[in-house]
Scaffold this motif. Structure first.
Motif, PDB file in Angstrom:
ATOM      1  N   GLN A 294       0.822  -1.201   0.000  1.00 52.18           N
ATOM      2  CA  GLN A 294       0.000   0.000   0.000  1.00 52.18           C
ATOM      3  C   GLN A 294       0.861   1.258   0.000  1.00 52.18           C
ATOM      4  O   GLN A 294       0.531   2.251  -0.674  1.00 52.18           O
ATOM      5  CB  GLN A 294      -0.922   0.009   1.228  1.00 52.18           C
ATOM      6  N   ARG A 295       1.974   1.217   0.710  1.00 47.54           N
ATOM      7  CA  ARG A 295       2.861   2.394   0.720  1.00 47.54           C
ATOM      8  C   ARG A 295       3.462   2.636  -0.664  1.00 47.54           C
ATOM      9  O   ARG A 295       3.686   3.794  -1.062  1.00 47.54           O
ATOM     10  CB  ARG A 295       3.950   2.216   1.777  1.00 47.54           C
ATOM     11  N   HIS A 296       3.747   1.549  -1.396  1.00 48.20           N
ATOM     12  CA  HIS A 296       4.212   1.714  -2.775  1.00 48.20           C
ATOM     13  C   HIS A 296       3.112   2.349  -3.638  1.00 48.20           C
ATOM     14  O   HIS A 296       3.394   3.235  -4.458  1.00 48.20           O
ATOM     15  CB  HIS A 296       4.623   0.364  -3.372  1.00 48.20           C
ATOM     16  N   LEU A 297       1.884   1.884  -3.463  1.00 45.50           N
ATOM     17  CA  LEU A 297       0.773   2.470  -4.214  1.00 45.50           C
ATOM     18  C   LEU A 297       0.638   3.961  -3.923  1.00 45.50           C
ATOM     19  O   LEU A 297       0.461   4.782  -4.847  1.00 45.50           O
ATOM     20  CB  LEU A 297      -0.531   1.753  -3.870  1.00 45.50           C
ATOM     21  N   ASP A 298       0.738   4.296  -2.651  1.00 47.34           N
ATOM     22  CA  ASP A 298       0.578   5.702  -2.255  1.00 47.34           C
ATOM     23  C   ASP A 298       1.727   6.573  -2.751  1.00 47.34           C
ATOM     24  O   ASP A 298       1.513   7.714  -3.191  1.00 47.34           O
ATOM     25  CB  ASP A 298       0.484   5.808  -0.730  1.00 47.34           C
ATOM     26  N   ALA A 299       2.951   6.043  -2.676  1.00 49.85           N
ATOM     27  CA  ALA A 299       4.121   6.849  -3.017  1.00 49.85           C
ATOM     28  C   ALA A 299       4.379   6.903  -4.521  1.00 49.85           C
ATOM     29  O   ALA A 299       4.719   7.964  -5.066  1.00 49.85           O
ATOM     30  CB  ALA A 299       5.361   6.300  -2.305  1.00 49.85           C
ATOM     31  N   LEU A 300       4.219   5.769  -5.197  1.00 51.06           N
ATOM     32  CA  LEU A 300       4.541   5.705  -6.621  1.00 51.06           C
ATOM     33  C   LEU A 300       3.355   6.011  -7.523  1.00 51.06           C
ATOM     34  O   LEU A 300       3.540   6.507  -8.645  1.00 51.06           O
ATOM     35  CB  LEU A 300       5.080   4.306  -6.968  1.00 51.06           C
ATOM     36  N   GLY A 301       2.153   5.655  -7.049  1.00 56.51           N
ATOM     37  CA  GLY A 301       0.970   5.796  -7.895  1.00 56.51           C
ATOM     38  C   GLY A 301       0.815   7.158  -8.519  1.00 56.51           C
ATOM     39  O   GLY A 301       0.695   7.283  -9.759  1.00 56.51           O
ATOM     40  N   PRO A 302       0.780   8.241  -7.735  1.00 58.58           N
ATOM     41  CA  PRO A 302       0.582   9.571  -8.321  1.00 58.58           C
ATOM     42  C   PRO A 302       1.663   9.946  -9.325  1.00 58.58           C
ATOM     43  O   PRO A 302       1.371  10.527 -10.377  1.00 58.58           O
ATOM     44  CB  PRO A 302       0.609  10.492  -7.100  1.00 58.58           C
ATOM     45  N   SER A 303       2.922   9.607  -9.019  1.00 55.06           N
ATOM     46  CA  SER A 303       4.014   9.952  -9.942  1.00 55.06           C
ATOM     47  C   SER A 303       3.894   9.177 -11.246  1.00 55.06           C
ATOM     48  O   SER A 303       4.119   9.732 -12.338  1.00 55.06           O
ATOM     49  CB  SER A 303       5.370   9.661  -9.284  1.00 55.06           C
ATOM     50  N   LEU A 304       3.560   7.884 -11.160  1.00 57.77           N
ATOM     51  CA  LEU A 304       3.389   7.100 -12.378  1.00 57.77           C
ATOM     52  C   LEU A 304       2.216   7.614 -13.204  1.00 57.77           C
ATOM     53  O   LEU A 304       2.299   7.703 -14.433  1.00 57.77           O
ATOM     54  CB  LEU A 304       3.187   5.622 -12.020  1.00 57.77           C
ATOM     55  N   ASP A 305       1.118   7.957 -12.522  1.00 55.37           N
ATOM     56  CA  ASP A 305      -0.052   8.473 -13.241  1.00 55.37           C
ATOM     57  C   ASP A 305       0.262   9.797 -13.926  1.00 55.37           C
ATOM     58  O   ASP A 305      -0.257  10.076 -15.020  1.00 55.37           O
ATOM     59  CB  ASP A 305      -1.226   8.658 -12.282  1.00 55.37           C
ATOM     60  N   ALA A 306       1.118  10.608 -13.299  1.00 60.41           N
ATOM     61  CA  ALA A 306       1.488  11.884 -13.902  1.00 60.41           C
ATOM     62  C   ALA A 306       2.310  11.686 -15.176  1.00 60.41           C
ATOM     63  O   ALA A 306       2.269  12.527 -16.095  1.00 60.41           O
ATOM     64  CB  ALA A 306       2.287  12.726 -12.899  1.00 60.41           C
ATOM     65  N   LEU A 307       3.011  10.570 -15.258  1.00 63.18           N
ATOM     66  CA  LEU A 307       3.806  10.270 -16.454  1.00 63.18           C
ATOM     67  C   LEU A 307       2.965   9.727 -17.587  1.00 63.18           C
ATOM     68  O   LEU A 307       3.367   9.790 -18.752  1.00 63.18           O
ATOM     69  CB  LEU A 307       4.908   9.262 -16.105  1.00 63.18           C
ATOM     70  N   GLY A 308       1.799   9.163 -17.264  1.00 64.72           N
ATOM     71  CA  GLY A 308       0.933   8.637 -18.305  1.00 64.72           C
ATOM     72  C   GLY A 308       0.049   7.527 -17.789  1.00 64.72           C
ATOM     73  O   GLY A 308       0.313   6.925 -16.744  1.00 64.72           O
ATOM     74  N   ALA A 309      -1.006   7.253 -18.538  1.00 64.63           N
ATOM     75  CA  ALA A 309      -1.953   6.208 -18.134  1.00 64.63           C
ATOM     76  C   ALA A 309      -1.370   4.827 -18.409  1.00 64.63           C
ATOM     77  O   ALA A 309      -0.602   4.641 -19.355  1.00 64.63           O
ATOM     78  CB  ALA A 309      -3.269   6.382 -18.887  1.00 64.63           C
ATOM     79  N   PRO A 310      -1.710   3.825 -17.590  1.00 63.11           N
ATOM     80  CA  PRO A 310      -1.216   2.467 -17.830  1.00 63.11           C
ATOM     81  C   PRO A 310      -1.841   1.857 -19.077  1.00 63.11           C
ATOM     82  O   PRO A 310      -2.977   2.165 -19.438  1.00 63.11           O
ATOM     83  CB  PRO A 310      -1.650   1.703 -16.569  1.00 63.11           C
ATOM     84  N   GLY A 311      -1.088   0.979 -19.743  1.00 59.98           N
ATOM     85  CA  GLY A 311      -1.602   0.277 -20.900  1.00 59.98           C
ATOM     86  C   GLY A 311      -2.504  -0.872 -20.493  1.00 59.98           C
ATOM     87  O   GLY A 311      -2.621  -1.225 -19.304  1.00 59.98           O
ATOM     88  N   ALA A 312      -3.124  -1.479 -21.508  1.00 64.82           N
ATOM     89  CA  ALA A 312      -4.078  -2.557 -21.236  1.00 64.82           C
ATOM     90  C   ALA A 312      -3.417  -3.772 -20.605  1.00 64.82           C
ATOM     91  O   ALA A 312      -4.066  -4.546 -19.891  1.00 64.82           O
ATOM     92  CB  ALA A 312      -4.787  -2.958 -22.527  1.00 64.82           C
ATOM     93  N   THR A 313      -2.126  -3.981 -20.877  1.00 68.54           N
ATOM     94  CA  THR A 313      -1.421  -5.154 -20.343  1.00 68.54           C
ATOM     95  C   THR A 313      -0.451  -4.772 -19.227  1.00 68.54           C
ATOM     96  O   THR A 313       0.490  -5.508 -18.945  1.00 68.54           O
ATOM     97  CB  THR A 313      -0.649  -5.867 -21.469  1.00 68.54           C
ATOM     98  N   ASP A 314      -0.696  -3.640 -18.584  1.00 64.56           N
ATOM     99  CA  ASP A 314       0.217  -3.153 -17.543  1.00 64.56           C
ATOM    100  C   ASP A 314       0.281  -4.128 -16.361  1.00 64.56           C
ATOM    101  O   ASP A 314      -0.754  -4.597 -15.864  1.00 64.56           O
ATOM    102  CB  ASP A 314      -0.257  -1.792 -17.036  1.00 64.56           C
ATOM    103  N   VAL A 315       1.508  -4.461 -15.945  1.00 70.21           N
ATOM    104  CA  VAL A 315       1.706  -5.385 -14.817  1.00 70.21           C
ATOM    105  C   VAL A 315       2.578  -4.746 -13.734  1.00 70.21           C
ATOM    106  O   VAL A 315       3.185  -5.437 -12.924  1.00 70.21           O
ATOM    107  CB  VAL A 315       2.340  -6.722 -15.290  1.00 70.21           C
ATOM    108  N   THR A 316       2.617  -3.416 -13.714  1.00 72.40           N
ATOM    109  CA  THR A 316       3.509  -2.718 -12.778  1.00 72.40           C
ATOM    110  C   THR A 316       3.282  -3.152 -11.340  1.00 72.40           C
ATOM    111  O   THR A 316       4.222  -3.519 -10.629  1.00 72.40           O
ATOM    112  CB  THR A 316       3.300  -1.197 -12.896  1.00 72.40           C
ATOM    113  N   TRP A 317       2.032  -3.118 -10.908  1.00 71.35           N
ATOM    114  CA  TRP A 317       1.775  -3.400  -9.494  1.00 71.35           C
ATOM    115  C   TRP A 317       1.883  -4.886  -9.164  1.00 71.35           C
ATOM    116  O   TRP A 317       2.192  -5.250  -8.033  1.00 71.35           O
ATOM    117  CB  TRP A 317       0.402  -2.854  -9.093  1.00 71.35           C
TER     118      TRP A 317
END
Length: 411
Positions: A294-317
């Motif tokens: 959850q801390r990764h989601l909170d810390a990385l999520g906004p920054s990743l979203d600011a760089l662009g939307a995830p693709g249909a096959t995104d497996v980042t999380w």
């Protein structure tokens, strides 16, 4: 060579012993190396034999380091002339799938030189196919030359190579006269006559693979200075099989299984992991990694979203969860000196269904040469030998899933 001289001085003078070593010869400005066997007898090194055929295929690269021998290797003992071949030297004598097709045939040369008994000293790595092919080849050599054949094979694990032993004696008609066990050392004393000691070998490929993996894991751990192992237990068949192998190899008291659930981990997987640990008698710990995730989601999520939307096959999380697990078990390894055993199978690795720095982290990939279908077969063999479900039945029958997202299946 000094070690050979010391050994020769310590052995009974009447005993003839063949000892493998690396020989060196100085020729001009060059020092040449030979894969060699020394005949030690009467307190001295009496003869030195050089391997003649140097393989450069599969896992072998001997021609890069060694020079080839040039003469037939024979010696006399007890009124009998023995011909000596070193591993690959014998693999060019009989037509068939194992024939290597060199220009020379050291076995035939030994026979021409008067050898009455053929000896082969080998470090022949184990494969499932060799279970039948290797003894068939030596039996064929015995029949072709109408002479007894004695093959002596190394036993033990050496990184990713496993040597199964299974040394054997074949009569002039190709019949099996004697055989040492597979995957264990033994001093086998035989007369050159039928009906000697014939050890049983594993009854199936699954049993042989299980024995091989236990030996390889044990030797790798001990040779690298490890006495403890840690495994991430998911409740799936791959980690269950690795845990069974580790418990056999090191003893259950030296193995730690760690479950690292997140919000996507099913209750049945948690139960299956605990049931396995209890059945094996290994230590078991649950480390909930969902707060870290959850801390990764909170810390990385906004920054990743600011760089662009995830693709249909995104497996980042999904990969983040795997890397948190890798970090967790590596921390245990670092703190307490455990060898981390990874649990990926050959099918996953072949198609890249794994996470770099995640489930690929570790010191030994125990089942990385087993396709997924064969993993199930070896797991069933574990239970068959135990006479009970060491690996829970649910682990073997449920659809496999990485459980890194909702309703995920591997199929």
């Amino acid at each position: 060579f000094a070690a050979l001289a010391r050994l020769a001085a310590e052995l009974p003078p009447a005993l003839a012993v063949l000892v493998g070593f690396v020989d060196r010869e100085r020729r001009g400005e060059r020092t040449l190396l030979f894969n060699a066997v020394a005949l030690v007898r009467g307190g001295v090194v009496e003869q030195v034999f050089h391997k003649r055929l140097l393989p450069t295929y599969d896992v072998f690269d001997e021609d890069r380091y060694f020079e080839s021998g040039a003469r037939p290797l024979v010696f006399d003992a007890g009124g009998v002339r023995f011909g000596v071949t070193i591993c690959e030297d014998a693999w060019n004598d009989v037509d068939g799938p194992l024939r290597a097709h060199y220009d020379v045939d050291p076995v035939a040369d030994c026979v021409t030189a008067g050898a009455q008994v053929l000896l082969n000293l080998a470090a022949s790595p184990f494969t499932l196919k060799k279970r039948g092919l290797r003894p068939a080849m030596f039996a064929g050599i015995a029949r072709k030359h109408a002479r007894p054949v004695v093959c002596v094979n190394q036993v033990g694990g050496n990184d990713d190579l496993i040597f199964d032993g299974t040394s054997a004696v074949f009569g002039p008609d190709g019949s099996l006269w004697a055989r040492a066990p597979s995957f264990q050392e033994q001093v086998l004393v035989v007369d050159l006559a039928p009906a000697q000691r014939v050890a049983e070998v594993p009854a199936s490929d699954e049993a042989a693979a299980l024995d091989a993996l236990v030996l390889g894991t044990r030797d790798y751990a001990y040779k690298c200075g490890f006495r403890l192992a840690v495994i991430g237990l998911s409740g799936g068949v791959d980690s269950a099989l690795v845990a069974c192998i580790a418990a056999r190899a090191l003893g259950p008291e030296r193995v730690l299984g760690v479950a690292m659930p997140t919000r996507y981990s099913s209750e049945h997987s948690r139960r299956d992991a605990q049931a396995l640990a209890e059945a094996l008698g290994i230590a078991y710990r649950v480390i909930d990694i969902d707060p870290v995730f959850q801390r990764h989601l909170d810390a990385l999520g906004p920054s990743l979203d600011a760089l662009g939307a995830p693709g249909a096959t995104d497996v980042t999380w999904e990969n983040v969860q795997a890397r948190i697990r890798g970090t967790t078990v590596m921390a245990i390894s670092n703190r307490f000196g455990h060898l981390l055993l990874t649990t990926g199978n050959k099918s996953e690795i072949a198609v890249g269904y794994c996470t770099l720095y995640g489930d690929m982290a570790g010191g030994l990939a125990v089942i990385s040469d087993l396709p997924k279908t064969f993993v199930y077969k070896v797991a069933a063999e574990v239970n068959r030998q135990a006479g009970r479900f060491l690996i829970p039945e649910n682990t073997l029958t449920k659809p496999p899933s990485a459980e890194l997202r909702p309703n995920q299946l591997d199929a």
